[in-house]
Structure formats: structure tokens, C-alpha cells
Design a protein around this motif. Structure first.
Motif, PDB file in Angstrom:
ATOM      1  N   ARG A 115       1.359  -1.013   0.245  1.00  0.00           N
ATOM      2  CA  ARG A 115       0.235   0.081   0.141  1.00  0.00           C
ATOM      3  C   ARG A 115       0.593   1.606   0.066  1.00  0.00           C
ATOM      4  NH1 ARG A 115      -3.363  -2.832  -1.531  1.00  0.00           N
ATOM      5  NH2 ARG A 115      -5.018  -3.471  -0.462  1.00  0.00           N
ATOM      6  N   ARG A 265     -16.723  -5.612   1.620  1.00  0.00           N
ATOM      7  CA  ARG A 265     -15.743  -4.384   0.568  1.00  0.00           C
ATOM      8  C   ARG A 265     -15.920  -2.881   1.361  1.00  0.00           C
ATOM      9  NH1 ARG A 265     -12.696  -4.011  -2.202  1.00  0.00           N
ATOM     10  NH2 ARG A 265     -13.193  -2.832  -4.019  1.00  0.00           N
ATOM     11  N   CYS A 288      -7.385  -7.446  -5.475  1.00  0.00           N
ATOM     12  CA  CYS A 288      -7.776  -6.689  -6.453  1.00  0.00           C
ATOM     13  C   CYS A 288      -8.952  -6.782  -5.725  1.00  0.00           C
ATOM     14  CB  CYS A 288      -8.197  -7.103  -7.599  1.00  0.00           C
ATOM     15  SG  CYS A 288      -8.238  -8.648  -7.685  1.00  0.00           S
TER      16      CYS A 288
HETATM   17  P1  HAM Z   1      -9.993  -0.586  -3.669  1.00  0.00           P
HETATM   18  O1  HAM Z   1     -10.847  -1.524  -2.582  1.00  0.00           O
HETATM   19  O2  HAM Z   1     -10.399   0.948  -2.655  1.00  0.00           O
HETATM   20  O3  HAM Z   1     -11.922  -0.317  -4.770  1.00  0.00           O
HETATM   21  O4  HAM Z   1      -9.047  -0.350  -4.158  1.00  0.00           O
HETATM   22  C1  HAM Z   1      -8.897  -1.631  -5.498  1.00  0.00           C
HETATM   23  C2  HAM Z   1      -7.679  -2.605  -5.494  1.00  0.00           C
HETATM   24  O5  HAM Z   1      -7.143  -1.189  -5.720  1.00  0.00           O
HETATM   25  C3  HAM Z   1      -6.967  -2.356  -4.163  1.00  0.00           C
HETATM   26  O6  HAM Z   1      -7.404  -4.045  -4.131  1.00  0.00           O
HETATM   27  C4  HAM Z   1      -5.204  -2.737  -4.351  1.00  0.00           C
HETATM   28  O7  HAM Z   1      -5.843  -4.139  -5.764  1.00  0.00           O
HETATM   29  C5  HAM Z   1      -4.969  -1.700  -5.102  1.00  0.00           C
HETATM   30  N1  HAM Z   1      -5.192  -0.465  -3.969  1.00  0.00           N
HETATM   31  C6  HAM Z   1      -5.893   0.544  -3.229  1.00  0.00           C
HETATM   32  N2  HAM Z   1      -5.696   1.600  -2.252  1.00  0.00           N
HETATM   33  C7  HAM Z   1      -4.538   1.326  -3.309  1.00  0.00           C
HETATM   34  C8  HAM Z   1      -2.750   1.732  -2.181  1.00  0.00           C
HETATM   35  N3  HAM Z   1      -3.474   2.528  -1.493  1.00  0.00           N
HETATM   36  N4  HAM Z   1      -2.001   1.342  -2.771  1.00  0.00           N
HETATM   37  C9  HAM Z   1      -1.858  -0.105  -3.323  1.00  0.00           C
HETATM   38  N5  HAM Z   1      -3.237  -0.913  -4.055  1.00  0.00           N
HETATM   39  C10 HAM Z   1      -4.200   0.261  -3.613  1.00  0.00           C
HETATM   40  C11 HAM Z   1     -11.830   1.006  -5.317  1.00  0.00           C
HETATM   41  O8  HAM Z   1     -10.714   1.737  -5.424  1.00  0.00           O
HETATM   42  C12 HAM Z   1     -13.135   1.061  -6.020  1.00  0.00           C
HETATM   43  N6  HAM Z   1     -13.208   1.714  -7.411  1.00  0.00           N
HETATM   44  C13 HAM Z   1     -12.905  -0.772  -7.091  1.00  0.00           C
HETATM   45  C14 HAM Z   1     -13.960  -0.725  -8.336  1.00  0.00           C
HETATM   46  C15 HAM Z   1     -13.942  -0.069  -9.945  1.00  0.00           C
HETATM   47  N7  HAM Z   1     -14.660  -1.035  -8.272  1.00  0.00           N
HETATM   48  C16 HAM Z   1     -16.322  -1.066  -9.030  1.00  0.00           C
HETATM   49  N8  HAM Z   1     -15.419  -0.598 -10.455  1.00  0.00           N
END
Ligand code: HAM
Length: 418
Positions: A115, A265, A288
């Protein structure tokens, strides 16, 4: 020396090679499923993200006032920008929309393994389809990608549930609407926070002991059979998940997926099936995650449209690929090295390099006066296959000496035949 901001990364060419390799795999999986690429600005109005249900993401904005006093934010995720784009052309876009993107996202997070404060996030979304087939298709894309980088269902599992499970359970206890969303957001932190903290937070939003212990029981369910026993055959959540698991069987994905009621989630907008991929050793954060979000547009002042999608970061997957020894050796993209053996031969070297490039070869022209020994070592180091030498006597005869580093063969080729 000024350092780079905490939680951000530099990509030296070697890192960039790996990043490009990863993105190409993301793109290939999307294209194999008929998706088109889109993009949006990294900077948005802050109000696109100011949802009030207490999500972590809304407290982690990289926000500021611009010179005109407008409240701005770097995007923490792509989904709101995508929603804005879809809403702006909702009347004309042919449905369903099947789009993907690989945006850089910014979150003011506590940095830790997997992260950072910026990451690239492959986003794949389908708008305008209510069918569970859309959710199943997304899982198929994920697995297509995993296979393409050499991962198998032995390395990871996609855990699937539906927000409807908790919605039904909490609904029967009289907890609905905002109370339900807030509960999901708190529950999502269960694997990161001590259980007393989670229980306290749940009682702070008004849940009694009975509700909390019911939730704890339901979240422990790990199979559809057990879910049927708890929720009953007539439950909508059970029906939806049964269909989804049947579809995944048709895709041949059974080994990759498992039901896990604890997946809810941490974002407010999810309404139906939700899923996350986790490494089987349980050492890393979620690889993911995504799910169905049919009511996001009304929360942004538009008319709702069914939607489902996922976000897939570039950091955890790289950790996993590294652990599994699956990161490729990024070969140089350069085929030929051209060297002039004296300063007077530089114009000749330039015309040779131009000719080779015009023929489509990738050429590294040595710019400074270097010895032949240096040129050999350089050619080996960058992994080019040929050293093209412009030498005084040979050039006078219109010839160039080419050494093939793979076979060791050396031959003189005339400029005309290059
Ligand atoms: P989220 O679970 O907040 O969902 O983030 C999706 C993925 O982004 C995480 O599983 C991880 O792989 C990556 N991720 C999130 N934050 C970080 C971070 N600080 N550093 C590295 N990787 C990170 C969403 O953002 C939703 N908008 C996804 C989505 C798209 N749902 C529907 N459409």
C-alpha cells in the motif's frame, strides 16, 4: 537533496520495463473480453468524492484549494470519474458500456507493504447490464489476467459474496439504508482491527448485542450450502449467488472462486455481488476487489444505471509475482549497436544507424568516442544481438562489419545491402 514524497515511487527504466509488461497483460485481458480503454483527469472537484458514510477513502483525499479557491482532489479511485463520464453521455452511449483504464490513484494512506500513497489501478467496468452474467464476465477477466502472468488457483483465490446477504440479515433486524452501508464499511475493517474495536464501532452506530452476534455468525459462513441453511432457499442473496457460482462453473473457474460471507468491501456504493482476490498464504493485502454498484449515479445527482466492476492495483500483484518467481527478465528492446571506430567515421555511423532504423530495426548509436572493447561490453550489457562497426578500411570500400553476438559470426556487408 530533495527526496520524493513519502509513499510515492520512482520508476527507473528496469522498474518501468516491469510496469509496462504488467500493463500490457492488463490490457490484453481487457481486450480479449471486448473492452475499450478510456481515461479521465487525475484532478477532480473534491465533491465527486465527499460521501458521508465514513469510508476510509474519503478521509484519505489528497485535496487542496486551487488558485481560484475551488476545492480539488487528486483521484483516490477511478469509479466516480467513470460515473461522471457515463452520466454526461448517458442518453447517447450504446449500452452496455464495457470499458477499462489504468489510472494512477492517490490516497493519503499509512504506507505499508502493498500500500502506497499512489498506485496504478487497472479498472474494468460494465455499465447498463443488470445481468449476473456481467459480474461473472469480470471474474473471467481477472482469471484470464492471472493465467497470463503464470499464476494458478494454487496461488490465489477469488472470494465472492453479495452485499445482499448482510442487507437481508440486517433488514430483518430493522437496520436499513445508511445504517446498513455504515455497517458494511465497519465490517470491512475486521481483518485489520482488533475485534473489540469493530464491536465498539458497530455499537456506536446503534447496533445491539443481538445484531452484532448475528452479523458475526453470518460473516463466518464459507459455503453456499451453509448460507442456504442460514438464509433459506427463498433468499434473494442465495438465488443471486447460486446463479453466479453456476456461471463461474460454465467458465471453468470453479477452482479459482470460493464463497466467503466476510467479503463486504469498504466502499459505500456496492449493492450486489462483491469479490476480492487474496493470496492463498494470506500474507498479502487484497490483490484486487470490486462488485456491483447499481445506485451510484443517483448519489451523484443522476438517474441510476446498473453497473459492476473492479479495481486491481499494481503493488500487491508485483509482490506476489516476485514471491512466486514469475517476474520476467525484461529484455532490452535494442537489436543493434552502431559504433564508429574514429571521430571521422561518425557521419558514416549516423547514416548507417538511420538506414537500419528506417528498415525497422532498433538501434543504439554510440555517441562518444569509445574503444571497440567498450562497445562489445556495452552490446552484451544491453542485450543487443548485433554490433555494427564502422571501420576505416572497410568503410572506404563501402562496407560495414557486423558481429552477431549470438552466433559469434562476423561478416562485412555493403552499405547498399544493409
Ligand atoms: P478498492 O478496494 O479501494 O476499490 O481498491 C481496489 C484495489 O486497488 C485494491 O484491491 C488494491 O489492489 C488497489 N489499491 C487500493 N488502494 C491502494 C493503495 N493505497 N496502494 C496500493 N494499492 C491500492 C476501488 O477503488 C473501487 N473503485 C474499485 C471498483 C472499480 N469497483 C468497481 N469498479
Amino acid at each position: 537533496m530533495v527526496e520524493r514524497p513519502r509513499g510515492t515511487r520512482d520508476f527507473y527504466p528496469e522498474d518501468m520495463g516491469l510496469r509496462n509488461w504488467l500493463f500490457e497483460k492488463f490490457r490484453a485481458a481487457s481486450i480479449a473480453h471486448g473492452f475499450e480503454e478510456y481515461d479521465a483527469p487525475i484532478l477532480e472537484y473534491e465533491e465527486l468524492y465527499t460521501r458521508k458514510q465514513g469510508e476510509e477513502i474519503t478521509q484519505q483525499l489528497f485535496n487542496f484549494e486551487d488558485k481560484g479557491g475551488r476545492k480539488m482532489s487528486l483521484r483516490p479511485e477511478m469509479t466516480p470519474s467513470l460515473a461522471r463520464m457515463v452520466m454526461a453521455q448517458a442518453k447517447t452511449l450504446p449500452l452496455p458500456i464495457k470499458w477499462y483504464s489504468i489510472p494512477q490513484c492517490w490516497r493519503y494512506e499509512r504506507t505499508q507493504r502493498g500500500r502506497g500513497r499512489e498506485h496504478y489501478q487497472w479498472n474494468v467496468d460494465i455499465w447498463g447490464s443488470e445481468s449476473t452474467a456481467a459480474d461473472a464476465e469480470l471474474i473471467s477477466i481477472m482469471v484470464h489476467f492471472f493465467k497470463s502472468v503464470g499464476l494458478s488457483s494454487k496461488n490465489l483465490e477469488i472470494r465472492v459474496s453479495s452485499r445482499k446477504v448482510l442487507e437481508e440479515v440486517l433488514g430483518s433486524l430493522g437496520i436499513e439504508g445508511e445504517g446498513f452501508t455504515k455497517t458494511c464499511i465497519i465490517i470491512d475493517k475486521m481483518d485489520k482491527l482488533p475485534s473489540e474495536v469493530v464491536v465498539n464501532q458497530l455499537s456506536e452506530i446503534g447496533l445491539d448485542i443481538e445484531a452484532i452476534s448475528t452479523i458475526q455468525h453470518v460473516l463466518g459462513i464459507r459455503s453456499l450450502d451453509e448460507l442456504v441453511q442460514t438464509m433459506g432457499e427463498e433468499s434473494d442473496a442465495v438465488a443471486e449467488l447460486s446463479v453466479l457460482f453456476q456461471m463461474m462453473e460454465s467458465y471453468g473457474l470453479t477452482d479459482w472462486v470460493g464463497f466467503d460471507a466476510s467479503i463486504v468491501r469498504g466502499l459505500a456504493y456496492y449493492t450486489g455481488p462483491v469479490f476480492e482476490a487474496h493470496d492463498r498464504n494470506g500474507e498479502l493485502r487484497a490483490i484486487c476487489g470490486g462488485g456491483r454498484y447499481d445506485r451510484l449515479l443517483s448519489s451523484l445527482g443522476g438517474n441510476d444505471m446498473p453497473a459492476t466492476g473492479f479495481g486491481f492495483g499494481d503493488m500487491v500483484i508485483m509482490e506476489l509475482l516476485n514471491e512466486c518467481g514469475l517476474l520476467p527478465d525484461i529484455a532490452s528492446t535494442c537489436e543493434d549497436v552502431v559504433v564508429a571506430l574514429s571521430e571521422e567515421l561518425r557521419p558514416a555511423a549516423m547514416s548507417v544507424a538511420s538506414k537500419l532504423r528506417n528498415k525497422g530495426r532498433t538501434v543504439d548509436l554510440i555517441l562518444d568516442n569509445k574503444k571497440l572493447k567498450w562497445a562489445f561490453r556495452h552490446t552484451e550489457r544491453i542485450g543487443a544481438s548485433r554490433l555494427v562497426m564502422i571501420m576505416p578500411e572497410e568503410w572506404k570500400a563501402g562496407k560495414i562489419r557486423i558481429k552477431d553476438l549470438k552466433t559469434g559470426n562476423e561478416e562485412d556487408v555493403s552499405f547498399i545491402d544493409l
